[in-house]
Motif scaffolding. Structure first.
Motif, PDB file in Angstrom:
ATOM      1  N   LYS A 224       4.017   9.749  25.254  1.00  0.00           N
ATOM      2  CA  LYS A 224       5.234  10.426  25.689  1.00  0.00           C
ATOM      3  C   LYS A 224       5.093  11.031  27.082  1.00  0.00           C
ATOM      4  O   LYS A 224       5.942  11.834  27.490  1.00  0.00           O
ATOM      5  CB  LYS A 224       5.615  11.518  24.679  1.00  0.00           C
ATOM      6  N   ARG A 225       4.056  10.661  27.799  1.00  0.00           N
ATOM      7  CA  ARG A 225       3.834  11.239  29.127  1.00  0.00           C
ATOM      8  C   ARG A 225       5.044  11.047  30.034  1.00  0.00           C
ATOM      9  O   ARG A 225       5.545  11.993  30.650  1.00  0.00           O
ATOM     10  CB  ARG A 225       2.597  10.611  29.773  1.00  0.00           C
ATOM     11  N   THR A 226       5.504   9.808  30.160  1.00  0.00           N
ATOM     12  CA  THR A 226       6.629   9.534  31.049  1.00  0.00           C
ATOM     13  C   THR A 226       7.896  10.220  30.551  1.00  0.00           C
ATOM     14  O   THR A 226       8.714  10.700  31.350  1.00  0.00           O
ATOM     15  CB  THR A 226       6.866   8.021  31.168  1.00  0.00           C
ATOM     16  N   THR A 227       8.055  10.299  29.248  1.00  0.00           N
ATOM     17  CA  THR A 227       9.223  10.981  28.689  1.00  0.00           C
ATOM     18  C   THR A 227       9.237  12.448  29.087  1.00  0.00           C
ATOM     19  O   THR A 227      10.272  12.986  29.488  1.00  0.00           O
ATOM     20  CB  THR A 227       9.235  10.838  27.156  1.00  0.00           C
ATOM     21  N   GLU A 228       8.082  13.121  28.997  1.00  0.00           N
ATOM     22  CA  GLU A 228       7.995  14.527  29.383  1.00  0.00           C
ATOM     23  C   GLU A 228       8.154  14.731  30.889  1.00  0.00           C
ATOM     24  O   GLU A 228       8.703  15.742  31.328  1.00  0.00           O
ATOM     25  CB  GLU A 228       6.646  15.110  28.961  1.00  0.00           C
ATOM     26  N   TYR A 229       7.671  13.772  31.664  1.00  0.00           N
ATOM     27  CA  TYR A 229       7.608  13.965  33.112  1.00  0.00           C
ATOM     28  C   TYR A 229       8.804  13.391  33.872  1.00  0.00           C
ATOM     29  O   TYR A 229       8.775  13.308  35.092  1.00  0.00           O
ATOM     30  CB  TYR A 229       6.321  13.342  33.662  1.00  0.00           C
TER      31      TYR A 229
END
Length: 389
Positions: A224-229
């Motif tokens: 979910k890195r890209t989702t959070e960032y």
């Protein structure tokens, strides 16, 4: 000799011009890589060597980029896509679990070369991950870790804390620098692609008697890195859309917790954020959209390409409070230097607003790549300009 020339000219006359030019241009555009020390490996390994890079979406088992035995040499010839200005790649044996490493099992950074049509590279590989010894690295015991639940994101977040070298022996209060992708800041044990060495850099700054900071590393969320960032949804592959929740987590949950646990200077002029790639994008968003809390941003290789909304958001920045932004990337990032071009476009948007309270610096390094080693090499200068000067 005259007869040969005559025959050659006659043959060329019967070859369509487009085919002649196609064959000529393809030959001129190709890249050839020779593995000089192929004999160091068994025939089985020699027959299963690939490269993965910025020209094939980093696919480690691309059959189009598999090395072959050509006249007794293990070699590969290919033609990069148009628009490629540099090559960044690694050798693999079909998977990332069998990627190249140093002889002692240590992580090897990506190889980077400016692209020159017709270029020939003669390279050596020390070892591959599955046949090299496992390199034992002790975790960094000086970095404090704890978990905190984010009601904004509805998940636990792992936090890593670096305290200045004189924290225990003084009664001082310190500025705080919040940094994204916390796994990559302090420790090779947890870092993917090598650590930034933030603790070593900060120890050097402390020993020089300069202004040190408490560093708060926030681990990314894995898948979910890209989702959070990203504040905006990008697409089905990348996700996105939780950037506002992440920003609220920093301001409403994490910062109050850090200020209560440590001797901080909680005022906005002592509160900064930094990150790279998607973390760079998010760091700028946090400074612009939570400008009453964050006064400074270190924007490393920002991935502004993910959404046009990044630029629209900057257009709406009012900037009534003193703010500092350091933009930095390498000229060898992305096809056709896309990271550099997008970063310069963002810088121009903010510059053209002519905000009296906004200080900015823009740096493009000619040999910089989208990698941890590059960000590590530039961290000291970014910190010095943002916090010390």
């Amino acid at each position: 000799m005259r007869l040969k020339i005559t025959i050659s000219c006659l043959l060329r006359a019967f070859v369509p011009l487009w085919l002649f030019l196609f064959l000529h241009n393809n030959s001129f555009s190709q890249v050839t890589i020779i593995l000089k020390n192929a004999s160091d490996f068994t025939p089985e390994i020699q027959n299963s060597i690939y490269i993965a890079g910025n020209f094939n979406q980093w696919n480690p088992g691309d059959l189009e980029l598999k090395f072959k035995n050509e006249n007794g040499k293990i070699a590969l010839t290919f033609i990069p896509d148009s628009g490629i200005t540099y090559l960044e790649f690694k050798f693999t044996r079909g998977t990332w679990e069998t990627g190249e490493v140093y002889k002692d099992g240590g992580y090897r950074t990506n190889r980077s070369y400016f692209y020159t049509p017709g270029m020939l590279l003669e390279l050596t590989v020390e070892s591959f991950q599955d046949i090299a010894p496992t390199k034992v690295i002790e975790p960094n015991k000086d970095v404090i870790q704890f978990q905190i639940y984010s009601p904004e994101l509805k998940r636990e977040k792992n936090i890593r804390i670096y305290l200045p070298c004189d924290y225990k022996t003084s009664n001082k209060n310190y500025p705080v620098l919040y940094m994204l992708d916390g796994q990559n800041l302090f420790d090779d044990v947890y870092a993917y692609g090598g650590e930034w060495g933030v603790d070593e850099n900060m120890d050097s700054i402390c020993n020089l008697g300069w202004t040190t900071s408490i560093i708060v590393g926030i681990d990314h969320a894995g898948e979910k890195r890209t989702t959070e960032y990203s504040p905006w949804f990008i697409n089905e592959e990348y996700g996105g859309g939780e950037g506002d929740e992440f920003g609220s987590f920093l301001t409403n949950t994490l910062k109050p917790k850090i200020d209560s646990m440590y001797r901080t200077k909680p005022q906005r002029e002592f509160t900064s954020v930094a990150g790279s790639s998607m973390g760079g994008l998010m760091s700028l968003y946090i400074v612009l959209n939570h400008n009453d809390i964050f006064s400074k941003g270190g924007i490393f290789s920002p991935a502004f390409w993910t959404s046009k909304e990044n630029f629209s958001n900057a257009e709406n920045f009012v900037g009534k409070l003193p703010t500092k932004l350091f933009f930095i990337c390498g000229a060898m990032e992305g096809n056709d230097a896309q990271y550099m071009r997008d970063m310069e476009a963002m810088y121009d948007i903010l510059l053209n607003k002519k905000l009296a309270n906004l200080q900015m610096r823009l740096v493009v390094e000619s040999t910089g790549t989208h990698s941890e080693w590059f960000w590590r090499s530039e961290f000291f200068e970014v910190y010095k300009w943002l916090i010390i000067e």
